[in-house]
Design a protein around this motif. Structure first.
Motif, mmCIF file in Angstrom:
data_model
loop_
_atom_site.group_PDB
_atom_site.id
_atom_site.type_symbol
_atom_site.label_atom_id
_atom_site.label_comp_id
_atom_site.label_asym_id
_atom_site.label_seq_id
_atom_site.Cartn_x
_atom_site.Cartn_y
_atom_site.Cartn_z
ATOM 1 N N LYS A 156 4.958 -21.175 7.586
ATOM 2 C CA LYS A 156 5.593 -19.891 7.887
ATOM 3 C C LYS A 156 5.004 -18.803 7.001
ATOM 4 O O LYS A 156 4.526 -19.068 5.893
ATOM 5 N N MET A 157 5.030 -17.576 7.500
ATOM 6 C CA MET A 157 4.477 -16.435 6.776
ATOM 7 C C MET A 157 5.519 -15.847 5.831
ATOM 8 O O MET A 157 6.672 -15.632 6.225
ATOM 9 N N THR A 158 5.099 -15.596 4.586
ATOM 10 C CA THR A 158 5.966 -14.930 3.613
ATOM 11 C C THR A 158 5.226 -13.738 3.017
ATOM 12 O O THR A 158 4.018 -13.588 3.196
ATOM 13 N N ASN A 159 5.957 -12.912 2.308
ATOM 14 C CA ASN A 159 5.367 -11.719 1.684
ATOM 15 C C ASN A 159 5.719 -11.686 0.199
ATOM 16 O O ASN A 159 6.669 -11.017 -0.214
ATOM 17 N N PRO A 160 4.924 -12.391 -0.610
ATOM 18 C CA PRO A 160 5.202 -12.420 -2.053
ATOM 19 C C PRO A 160 4.911 -11.066 -2.699
ATOM 20 O O PRO A 160 4.184 -10.235 -2.145
ATOM 21 N N ASP A 166 -5.941 -17.663 -1.889
ATOM 22 C CA ASP A 166 -5.757 -17.980 -0.464
ATOM 23 C C ASP A 166 -4.778 -17.058 0.256
ATOM 24 O O ASP A 166 -4.475 -17.275 1.431
ATOM 25 N N ASP A 167 -4.273 -16.030 -0.410
ATOM 26 C CA ASP A 167 -3.418 -15.067 0.290
ATOM 27 C C ASP A 167 -4.259 -14.145 1.168
ATOM 28 O O ASP A 167 -5.491 -14.154 1.112
ATOM 29 N N VAL A 168 -3.558 -13.326 1.950
ATOM 30 C CA VAL A 168 -4.212 -12.331 2.801
ATOM 31 C C VAL A 168 -3.702 -10.964 2.387
ATOM 32 O O VAL A 168 -2.486 -10.727 2.355
ATOM 33 N N LEU A 169 -4.637 -10.057 2.046
ATOM 34 C CA LEU A 169 -4.255 -8.702 1.652
ATOM 35 C C LEU A 169 -4.395 -7.779 2.856
ATOM 36 O O LEU A 169 -5.505 -7.518 3.331
ATOM 37 N N TYR A 170 -3.242 -7.309 3.364
ATOM 38 C CA TYR A 170 -3.281 -6.314 4.424
ATOM 39 C C TYR A 170 -3.547 -4.978 3.739
ATOM 40 O O TYR A 170 -2.706 -4.466 2.989
ATOM 41 N N SER A 171 -4.754 -4.413 3.949
ATOM 42 C CA SER A 171 -5.223 -3.322 3.092
ATOM 43 C C SER A 171 -5.858 -2.201 3.895
ATOM 44 O O SER A 171 -6.331 -2.389 5.017
ATOM 45 N N GLU A 172 -5.871 -1.038 3.248
ATOM 46 C CA GLU A 172 -6.638 0.095 3.772
ATOM 47 C C GLU A 172 -7.961 0.139 3.021
ATOM 48 O O GLU A 172 -7.989 0.156 1.791
ATOM 49 N N LEU A 173 -9.078 0.148 3.773
ATOM 50 C CA LEU A 173 -10.412 0.192 3.186
ATOM 51 C C LEU A 173 -10.999 1.576 3.407
ATOM 52 O O LEU A 173 -11.107 2.043 4.540
ATOM 53 N N THR A 174 -11.375 2.251 2.298
ATOM 54 C CA THR A 174 -11.875 3.628 2.372
ATOM 55 C C THR A 174 -13.233 3.700 1.699
ATOM 56 O O THR A 174 -13.392 3.294 0.533
ATOM 57 N N GLN A 175 -14.216 4.255 2.405
ATOM 58 C CA GLN A 175 -15.584 4.340 1.883
ATOM 59 C C GLN A 175 -15.650 5.328 0.715
ATOM 60 O O GLN A 175 -15.060 6.405 0.760
ATOM 61 N N LEU A 176 -16.406 4.949 -0.328
ATOM 62 C CA LEU A 176 -16.538 5.779 -1.528
ATOM 63 C C LEU A 176 -17.967 6.288 -1.679
ATOM 64 O O LEU A 176 -18.932 5.634 -1.264
ATOM 65 N N SER A 177 -18.098 7.436 -2.308
ATOM 66 C CA SER A 177 -19.405 7.987 -2.668
ATOM 67 C C SER A 177 -19.906 7.280 -3.918
ATOM 68 O O SER A 177 -19.135 6.601 -4.613
ATOM 69 N N LYS A 204 -13.247 -12.164 -6.183
ATOM 70 C CA LYS A 204 -12.035 -12.859 -5.741
ATOM 71 C C LYS A 204 -10.951 -12.816 -6.820
ATOM 72 O O LYS A 204 -9.777 -12.561 -6.525
ATOM 73 N N LYS A 205 -11.344 -13.030 -8.072
ATOM 74 C CA LYS A 205 -10.381 -12.986 -9.181
ATOM 75 C C LYS A 205 -9.766 -11.595 -9.329
ATOM 76 O O LYS A 205 -8.601 -11.451 -9.708
ATOM 77 N N SER A 206 -10.575 -10.545 -9.020
ATOM 78 C CA SER A 206 -10.071 -9.174 -9.145
ATOM 79 C C SER A 206 -9.018 -8.853 -8.084
ATOM 80 O O SER A 206 -8.276 -7.871 -8.216
ATOM 81 N N LEU A 207 -8.968 -9.665 -7.027
ATOM 82 C CA LEU A 207 -8.004 -9.428 -5.950
ATOM 83 C C LEU A 207 -6.764 -10.303 -6.086
ATOM 84 O O LEU A 207 -5.845 -10.218 -5.274
ATOM 85 N N ILE A 208 -6.744 -11.153 -7.113
ATOM 86 C CA ILE A 208 -5.582 -11.988 -7.394
ATOM 87 C C ILE A 208 -4.699 -11.273 -8.413
ATOM 88 O O ILE A 208 -5.181 -10.693 -9.394
ATOM 89 N N GLY A 209 -3.385 -11.309 -8.159
ATOM 90 C CA GLY A 209 -2.453 -10.633 -9.061
ATOM 91 C C GLY A 209 -2.138 -9.208 -8.635
ATOM 92 O O GLY A 209 -1.501 -8.462 -9.380
ATOM 93 N N LEU A 210 -2.588 -8.808 -7.452
ATOM 94 C CA LEU A 210 -2.304 -7.454 -6.941
ATOM 95 C C LEU A 210 -0.956 -7.426 -6.234
ATOM 96 O O LEU A 210 -0.490 -8.428 -5.695
ATOM 97 N N LYS A 211 -0.356 -6.218 -6.219
ATOM 98 C CA LYS A 211 0.895 -6.032 -5.499
ATOM 99 C C LYS A 211 0.773 -4.822 -4.582
ATOM 100 O O LYS A 211 -0.218 -4.092 -4.622
ATOM 101 N N LYS A 212 1.768 -4.631 -3.751
ATOM 102 C CA LYS A 212 1.751 -3.551 -2.779
ATOM 103 C C LYS A 212 1.533 -2.206 -3.477
ATOM 104 O O LYS A 212 2.198 -1.903 -4.469
ATOM 105 N N ASN A 255 0.226 -4.650 1.960
ATOM 106 C CA ASN A 255 1.161 -5.781 1.980
ATOM 107 C C ASN A 255 0.418 -7.044 1.554
ATOM 108 O O ASN A 255 -0.792 -7.152 1.755
ATOM 109 N N VAL A 256 1.144 -7.985 0.956
ATOM 110 C CA VAL A 256 0.587 -9.296 0.607
ATOM 111 C C VAL A 256 1.194 -10.327 1.545
ATOM 112 O O VAL A 256 2.430 -10.460 1.606
#
Length: 450
Positions: A156-160, A166-177, A204-212, A255-256
């Motif tokens: 089942k899907m949860t939102n920690p 192995d989580d999935v980050l629902y994210s906004e990706l914005t191009q930078l200069s 990958k390690k930099s994306l672990i421990g992130l929150k909304k 969202n996580v």
């Protein structure tokens, strides 16, 4: 009518066909009369148009058609009578296009056809020919990964609050200069970033421990090991554009998402294997191991067939009428460029050589392909396809009906026939050569080159 052959070499010949008026005039006259019976023209009752009128108006086109029909029938009959094994199709010689005829029903015609011939060769497989037959074993890593994927598939899907491996980050990706500011009118997209697909461990390690609401700078090319298809899918851009993309992106977590693994309980076992068929974790692991071993058996067989294919091409040496075959490929596909022809010809020649080898094995060893074998193979293939979508197999009678319907299509029947023939050829070669069995872990097997 006079037919002759001028052999250029063992792989090329020219068939000459001379047609005299006596050969085609009766056919043309008959065709004109048939045309007259069916013609509907102003001033004439249906079926009463004079043959002379039809000849005057349509005679030349009818003559051309009849000459072409006569040529086709004559050439095919001659090739069959001479038992010539032809590669591709006979090609009219280009010099014939320069000949001028009156087309006045009294011409003597001469047509020349280039013909590519199959080579003569011998096949001498024996026990002295040796290949490795791999016996793949399920390793702990592969088994654990398979079990994890199955449990997540029924989880089942949860939102920690905080992201983990192995989580999935629902994210906004914005191009930078290059200076780190937002690129004006740049690429922006909202996407699900799966951490298990990140190739670079540091990223990958930099994306672990992130929150909304958290933001990080992402080197998207490095993160996905320059996989243009993956980058294009995340950013919703063309693959060519993704391949050339150099910018970093700001990743803003919206969202996580976490897919929790299903518990190893009876409800889970029943969903997978039917009620009561598996009742313990040990039984579950045995079932998954059995499933993997079946898949690996197929992988090992594909590897062995590929090795036999390459070994056969190296062992059985013969030439092909390459120049002729290239002209034939170009003639049958006018859109084929010179670069495409040269680039793809080597693979075409390899497949043609294998076909000739396989056909000779079938002929020399009187190998038969029976309808019940084709039916059984098609039935098994369809069953495997249905099982991809459901663990429950189709009733035997229904599967047989699907198979009958499938084989009624000529293209499907020919495809299955060729697959059965290939299996029989591989089985024959395996029965003659020496196969050295070697156990190998699945992880090591995957590292082998084809």
């Amino acid at each position: 009518m006079n037919i002759s052959q001028e052999k250029i070499d063992n792989l090329n010949t020219v068939v000459k066909i001379n047609i005299a008026p006596a050969d085609y005039q009766p056919k043309v006259e008959k065709a004109i009369k048939e045309h007259a019976k069916k013609a509907k023209m102003p001033g004439f009752r249906p079926g009463m148009v004079p043959a002379a009128h039809i000849k005057k108006m349509y005679g030349k086109s009818i003559l051309v058609d009849e000459i072409n029909n006569l040529l086709s029938d004559t050439l095919n009959k001659y090739l069959e009578e001479q038992q010539m094994e032809v590669l591709g199709q006979p090609l009219p010689k280009t010099e014939d296009d320069k000949k001028e005829y009156n087309w006045d029903f009294a011409d003597d015609f001469e047509f020349n056809y280039e013909v590519g011939l199959a080579p003569d060769f011998d096949i001498d497989f024996s026990s002295k020919d040796k290949l490795t037959q791999y016996v793949i074993k399920v390793d702990d890593e592969t088994l654990a990964s398979r079990i994890k994927n199955i449990r997540r598939g029924y989880g089942k899907m949860t939102n920690p609050d905080v992201s983990a491996d192995d989580d999935v980050l629902y994210s906004e990706l914005t191009q930078l200069s290059p200076d780190g500011s937002v690129f004006e009118d740049g690429i922006t997209n909202t996407a699900s970033v799966r951490l298990d697909q990140i190739k670079d461990e540091t990223i990958k390690k930099s994306l672990i421990g992130l929150k909304k609401g958290d933001e990080v700078t992402l080197d998207i090319q490095k993160a996905f090991d320059n996989d243009a298809a993956k980058v294009a899918g995340l950013l919703k851009i063309e693959e060519d554009t993704a391949a050339d993309l150099k910018s970093n992106f700001r990743l803003t977590v919206k969202n996580v998402n976490r897919l929790e693994e299903s518990d190893l309980n009876q409800e889970f076992f029943d969903k997978l294997f039917g009620e009561g068929n598996v009742t313990t974790e040990e039984g579950f692991r045995e079932k998954i191991t059995e499933e993997l071993e079946t898949m690996m058996l197929q992988d090992a067989e594909r590897k062995l067939q590929n090795d036999i294919y390459n070994y056969s091409l190296n062992k059985v040496q013969f030439e092909l009428p390459d120049d002729f075959l290239k002209r034939w490929l170009k003639a049958t596909n006018e859109k084929l460029s010179a670069e495409e022809l040269e680039g793809g010809y080597a693979d075409f020649a390899k497949n043609l050589k294998w076909t000739l080898i396989a056909n000779k094995i079938v002929k020399d060893n009187k190998i038969e392909i029976k309808y019940d074998e084709v039916f059984a193979y098609a039935k098994q293939s369809l069953d495997q396809q249905f099982r991809m979508y459901s663990q429950q197999s189709l009733p035997e009678e229904q599967l047989a009906q699907y198979t009958v319907q499938y084989l009624q299509e000529k293209e499907n029947a020919n495809k299955i026939f060729e697959e059965v023939k290939a299996v029989k050829v591989f089985d024959y070669i395996k029965s003659v050569i020496t196969l050295d069995k070697k156990e190998i872990l699945f992880t090591d097997f995957n590292k082998l080159e084809d």
